[in-house]
Scaffold this motif. Structure first.
Motif, PDB file in Angstrom:
ATOM      1  N   LYS A  16       0.940  -1.367   0.130  1.00  0.00           N
ATOM      2  CA  LYS A  16      -0.037   0.018  -0.122  1.00  0.00           C
ATOM      3  C   LYS A  16       0.921   1.395  -0.048  1.00  0.00           C
ATOM      4  O   LYS A  16       1.728   1.227   0.528  1.00  0.00           O
ATOM      5  N   GLY A  17       0.426   2.278  -0.757  1.00  0.00           N
ATOM      6  CA  GLY A  17       1.159   3.690  -0.534  1.00  0.00           C
ATOM      7  C   GLY A  17       0.620   4.460   0.785  1.00  0.00           C
ATOM      8  O   GLY A  17      -0.272   4.228   1.111  1.00  0.00           O
ATOM      9  N   GLY A  18       1.714   5.155   1.026  1.00  0.00           N
ATOM     10  CA  GLY A  18       1.286   6.221   1.992  1.00  0.00           C
ATOM     11  C   GLY A  18       1.230   5.554   3.588  1.00  0.00           C
ATOM     12  O   GLY A  18       0.455   6.115   4.417  1.00  0.00           O
ATOM     13  N   ASN A 209      -4.116  17.738  23.245  1.00  0.00           N
ATOM     14  CA  ASN A 209      -5.020  18.469  24.205  1.00  0.00           C
ATOM     15  C   ASN A 209      -5.441  17.571  25.413  1.00  0.00           C
ATOM     16  O   ASN A 209      -5.474  18.265  26.593  1.00  0.00           O
ATOM     17  N   VAL A 216      -7.144   6.389  14.775  1.00  0.00           N
ATOM     18  CA  VAL A 216      -7.787   7.067  13.486  1.00  0.00           C
ATOM     19  C   VAL A 216      -7.639   5.997  12.414  1.00  0.00           C
ATOM     20  O   VAL A 216      -8.682   5.982  11.482  1.00  0.00           O
TER      21      VAL A 216
ATOM     22  N   GLY B 194      -1.905   6.196  -0.688  1.00  0.00           N
ATOM     23  CA  GLY B 194      -2.290   6.372   0.735  1.00  0.00           C
ATOM     24  C   GLY B 194      -3.110   7.703   1.114  1.00  0.00           C
ATOM     25  O   GLY B 194      -3.361   7.863   2.261  1.00  0.00           O
ATOM     26  N   MET B 359      -7.761  14.193   4.685  1.00  0.00           N
ATOM     27  CA  MET B 359      -7.102  14.150   5.880  1.00  0.00           C
ATOM     28  C   MET B 359      -6.732  15.420   6.537  1.00  0.00           C
ATOM     29  O   MET B 359      -5.555  15.701   7.049  1.00  0.00           O
ATOM     30  N   PHE B 362      -7.993  16.993  12.289  1.00  0.00           N
ATOM     31  CA  PHE B 362      -8.603  15.736  13.147  1.00  0.00           C
ATOM     32  C   PHE B 362      -9.380  16.277  14.216  1.00  0.00           C
ATOM     33  O   PHE B 362      -8.663  16.884  15.096  1.00  0.00           O
ATOM     34  N   CYS B 364     -10.768  15.544  17.694  1.00  0.00           N
ATOM     35  CA  CYS B 364     -10.710  14.533  18.805  1.00  0.00           C
ATOM     36  C   CYS B 364     -12.136  14.419  19.210  1.00  0.00           C
ATOM     37  O   CYS B 364     -12.821  15.329  19.698  1.00  0.00           O
ATOM     38  N   PRO B 365     -12.565  13.194  19.190  1.00  0.00           N
ATOM     39  CA  PRO B 365     -13.808  12.638  19.607  1.00  0.00           C
ATOM     40  C   PRO B 365     -14.193  12.806  21.129  1.00  0.00           C
ATOM     41  O   PRO B 365     -15.604  13.105  21.552  1.00  0.00           O
ATOM     42  N   HIS B 369     -11.149  18.881  20.364  1.00  0.00           N
ATOM     43  CA  HIS B 369      -9.832  20.009  19.936  1.00  0.00           C
ATOM     44  C   HIS B 369      -9.612  19.502  18.586  1.00  0.00           C
ATOM     45  O   HIS B 369      -9.310  18.211  18.085  1.00  0.00           O
ATOM     46  N   SER B 371      -6.631  18.766  15.672  1.00  0.00           N
ATOM     47  CA  SER B 371      -5.414  18.844  15.563  1.00  0.00           C
ATOM     48  C   SER B 371      -4.963  18.574  14.278  1.00  0.00           C
ATOM     49  O   SER B 371      -5.853  17.868  13.705  1.00  0.00           O
ATOM     50  N   ILE B 373      -2.901  16.671  12.199  1.00  0.00           N
ATOM     51  CA  ILE B 373      -1.907  15.451  12.169  1.00  0.00           C
ATOM     52  C   ILE B 373      -0.996  15.625  11.133  1.00  0.00           C
ATOM     53  O   ILE B 373       0.110  15.462  11.378  1.00  0.00           O
ATOM     54  N   PHE B 374      -1.619  15.813   9.851  1.00  0.00           N
ATOM     55  CA  PHE B 374      -0.512  15.904   8.781  1.00  0.00           C
ATOM     56  C   PHE B 374      -0.568  17.544   8.416  1.00  0.00           C
ATOM     57  O   PHE B 374      -1.549  18.277   7.687  1.00  0.00           O
ATOM     58  N   LYS B 375       0.333  18.136   9.080  1.00  0.00           N
ATOM     59  CA  LYS B 375       0.371  19.785   9.074  1.00  0.00           C
ATOM     60  C   LYS B 375       0.554  20.094   7.641  1.00  0.00           C
ATOM     61  O   LYS B 375       1.774  19.968   7.076  1.00  0.00           O
ATOM     62  N   LEU B 398     -10.089  14.306   8.426  1.00  0.00           N
ATOM     63  CA  LEU B 398     -10.012  13.009   8.836  1.00  0.00           C
ATOM     64  C   LEU B 398     -10.844  12.370   9.881  1.00  0.00           C
ATOM     65  O   LEU B 398     -11.193  12.923  11.008  1.00  0.00           O
ATOM     66  N   PRO B 400     -12.293   9.021  11.434  1.00  0.00           N
ATOM     67  CA  PRO B 400     -11.997   7.450  11.367  1.00  0.00           C
ATOM     68  C   PRO B 400     -13.072   6.707  10.913  1.00  0.00           C
ATOM     69  O   PRO B 400     -12.952   5.353  10.423  1.00  0.00           O
TER      70      PRO B 400
END
Lengths: 306, 445
Positions: A16-18, A209, A216, B194, B359, B362, B364-365, B369, B371, B373-375, B398, B400
């Protein structure tokens, strides 16, 4: 032959990629190097080379020597005594070779069909002057196609028996990814490459936080797969935004007060003037993932021995 | 954590006309002339390649065999160091880039067969493999008079040159005819793996198919890592062949899927194929699949800019593609590869309908908050779209549950219609429709 002085070759694969092949390759290399080994990384992802970006050496160019190409140095070997920084352990050298270094412009697309990719992979394996290496990590593109066939073919032909230790297979936990990675394991079986272990990447994300861990991309998929195929499971690696920040911005990872990972207190140390200075390998030691990878590398080396 | 338990199969509603419901599973014994299950394991007859490489490929049809198609020792890219062997690198560090390499390759054109990095629109056919070096006054193995000229008499290559295919690919008119009944063709591309190409493809498919009037097809050209069947919940299906062609697998009445996964005898089998074989299969997907009247054909692609992309482009050139949707994630590592893909689209003359950021962010459930993840340190897809002057179609957070819905092969739209991710996706689909000039407002209801 450029591979003659290489002690062990380890492939990093994933169907898989990524899923983090390049990220895992980087961290394996840094960890091996922190254990005092000299390491080389060969990136054979020709159409999407990421290693230069990960190692922060995008603007480097490959140098040409009489017998071939010189890989790009990431950091040199450092003895325990000569070091002035807080690195107490000896650090091995790290070199990298990637098609990214050969591109005139970083946005250029490499639109190549199979035969040309094959020729390039072979040339990478035969013409790069690695010098004396303890470990050569080979980062691959996703899939089971030209690059992989050429790589395995060339290694079968050129590598000494026992030189290719095997492959580390990277996956993310969700079923979609695992179903592609299963194909990659079958590829290894067909081509007779040992699987040194499965790394499950992106397993959980801890909210900075509230410290709630969210899966995820689901969880446990890699472990189940490793069990199904009867291959070793090396460990789960969570998503750490601090690591991504380290790669993207060169920030030394810091964690809020009271963060304890694998029994080690990762709380913020007093920020010094050279906080964000220093090489990638130095900064990586403050990353929470280093502890996890140290463990993974330990198992990996044990598996490679047997 | 999330209220709803995903119940496998709850969204599948095969209607009375659904071809999914086993009606086409005619066994080969009853009507062996017209219907048989395609199985790659006896691939000799079903995977028919039209390249000259076909012969070699068939030999290694199933199993991995070290089989050299290209002898790289002859084709190696000459860096010119052989002539400068006395130059020591410390004194004379010669830097070089791929451009100079290509120039050198071009200058030795006779010895390097494959150099299509510049000519993307060249017709897809393999050059004949010659058994001896080309003689003087050779008309060239590609020319119409190959094997027939005076200079060819007595040449050991004569037979090969005379029988090699000439001119444009004869299958392209067939593909064009087959796809004449497809109104809109959309490619989903990304240089990076991905990032959610397949996820987005299925979403697009589901969204278009939400209009009961529309017929939608999804073609999965990712030969080595097909994900679409699993995401659609049709992983166990097989395709069938009739007089009219290969029948796609129908997920709902108006949503069909074609993928290499349906041809694998075992779910986990690896498809260890080199380029020409993959091209052959993609050609068959385009030429032989009986889609019928389709409003939308969404083509999912593997990561990279290689064989599959070139093939899809050259095969679909004649029949016309509406454009490509480029998917990315926000961080620079991903954007780096995506820029290459956009560069490829430019070179190949594919219109970029726009870029989708997947994505991004994200929530937070627990504490809500958000965040990153992939800045997006370099401006994310929005910045890229601006730099490259292409439309930005939207950002999908993103969630889940999207991944979960994909794992179970269900439609995220049906399961979580009110989630923020779903709204964002709807927005993106509407923008795709706008860019193509079609109305997709029905999905708002």
């Amino acid at each position: 032959m450029s591979l003659t002085n290489v002690n062990e070759i380890i492939l990093v694969l994933s169907g898989k990629g990524g899923v983090g092949k390049s990220s895992v390759t980087t961290q394996l290399a840094l960890t091996l190097s922190l254990r005092g080994h000299s390491v080389g990384i060969l990136d054979i992802d020709l159409t999407g080379p990421s290693m230069p970006r990960f190692l922060g050496i995008e603007s480097s160019k490959v140098k040409q020597a009489p017998g071939g190409w010189l890989p790009v140095p990431v950091h040199e070997m450092k003895d325990a005594t000569s070091s002035t920084s807080d690195v107490s352990k000896p650090t091995g050298s790290l070199h990298c070779m990637s098609l990214g270094f050969l591109l005139g412009n970083r946005n250029d697309a490499v639109v190549w069909r199979g035969p040309k990719k094959t020729a390039m992979v072979r040339q990478f394996l035969s013409d790069v002057h690695w010098g004396k290496l303890d470990y050569l990590l080979i980062d691959t593109p996703p899939g089971t196609s030209d690059e992989h066939i050429s790589l395995v073919e060339t290694l079968m032909k050129n590598a000494a028996p026992g030189q290719v230790s095997g492959a580390v297979v990277v996956t993310t936990p969700q079923a979609i990814s695992v179903s592609d990675v299963r194909k990659e394991i079958n590829f290894c079986k067909k081509t007779g490459i040992d699987i040194l272990g499965v790394v499950e990447n992106m397993a959980g994300f801890v909210c900075p936080n509230c410290a709630e861990c969210t899966n995820v991309f689901s969880k446990g998929g890699g472990q189940v797969m490793a069990k199904d195929f009867n291959v070793p499971f090396l460990g789960s690696v969570p998503i750490d935004p601090a690591f991504i920040a380290l790669i993207e911005e060169g920030k030394r990872p810091t964690y809020p007060e009271g963060t304890v990972i694998a029994g080690q207190d990762m709380s913020e140390k007093t920020a010094t003037a050279e906080h964000d200075n220093g090489s990638l390998v130095e900064k990586y030691q403050s990353c929470s993932l280093f502890t996890i990878f140290d463990d993974i590398v330990g198992q990996l080396l044990a598996n490679a021995q047997s | 954590m999330y209220g709803k338990v995903v119940d496998r199969g709850s969204t599948r509603r095969p209607g009375p006309y659904s071809t999914r419901s086993s009606s086409i599973k005619t066994s080969s014994s009853s009507n062996s002339k017209t219907n048989h299950v395609i199985d790659i394991s006896d691939g000799r007859e079903c995977i028919c390649l039209d390249d000259t490489d076909a012969e070699d490929e068939r030999k290694s049809a199933r199993d991995f065999e070290p089989d050299d198609h290209v002898d790289a020792s002859d084709d190696r890219i000459d860096m010119g160091y052989a002539a400068n062997e006395d130059i020591w690198p410390e004194q004379f560090p010669a830097e070089f880039d791929l451009k100079t390499m290509d120039a050198r390759v071009d200058s030795r054109a006779a010895s390097v067969e494959e150099n299509d990095s510049t000519d993307i629109n060249a017709p897809l056919k393999a050059a004949p493999k010659l058994v001896a070096p080309e003689p003087e006054h050779c008309p060239g193995p590609e020319s119409q008079s190959a094997g027939k000229g005076d200079a060819c008499a007595g040449c050991p290559n004569q037979q090969i040159c005379a029988t090699a295919p000439k001119g444009p690919d004869p299958d392209i008119p067939l593909i064009t005819a087959r796809l004449a009944s497809v109104k809109h063709k959309i490619l989903v591309l990304s240089g990076k793996g991905g990032v959610g190409k397949s996820t987005f493809t299925t979403m697009l498919g589901h969204a278009f198919a939400a209009n009961p009037e529309a017929q939608v097809g999804i073609m999965d050209t990712d030969i080595c890592g097909p994900s679409i069947p699993k995401m659609m919940g049709v992983e166990q299906e097989t395709i069938h062949v009739s007089n009219a062609g290969w029948s796609p697998v129908w997920v709902t009445e108006n949503l069909g899927v074609m993928s290499v996964q349906f041809m694998l005898p075992n779910r986990d089998d690896a498809v260890i194929w080199r380029g020409p074989k993959k091209n052959g299969l993609i050609k068959q997907f385009l030429k032989d699949v009986e889609w019928g009247e389709l409003d939308y054909l969404v083509v999912d692609t593997p990561p990279g800019t290689s064989d599959e992309h070139l093939s899809v482009n050259s095969f679909l050139k004649e029949s016309g593609v509406d454009g490509a949707v480029v998917v990315t994630t926000p961080q620079e590592v991903s954007l780096l590869d995506v820029r290459k893909e956009i560069d490829f689209c430019r070179k190949a003359g594919i219109k970029v309908l726009g870029i989708v950021e997947n994505m991004s962010g994200f929530v937070c459930p627990k504490c809500t908050h958000e965040s990153q993840i992939f800045k997006a340190t370099t401006g994310g897809a929005r910045g890229l779209a601006k730099d490259m002057a292409i439309p930005f179609l939207g950002a999908v957070p993103l969630d889940p549950r999207i991944g979960m819905a994909c794992d179970f092969g269900e439609s995220f739209f049906d399961n979580f219609p009110d989630s923020p991710a779903c709204n964002a996706l709807r927005h993106v689909v509407r923008r795709v429709g706008e860019e193509m000039g079609v109305d997709t407002s029905y999905q708002e209801d």
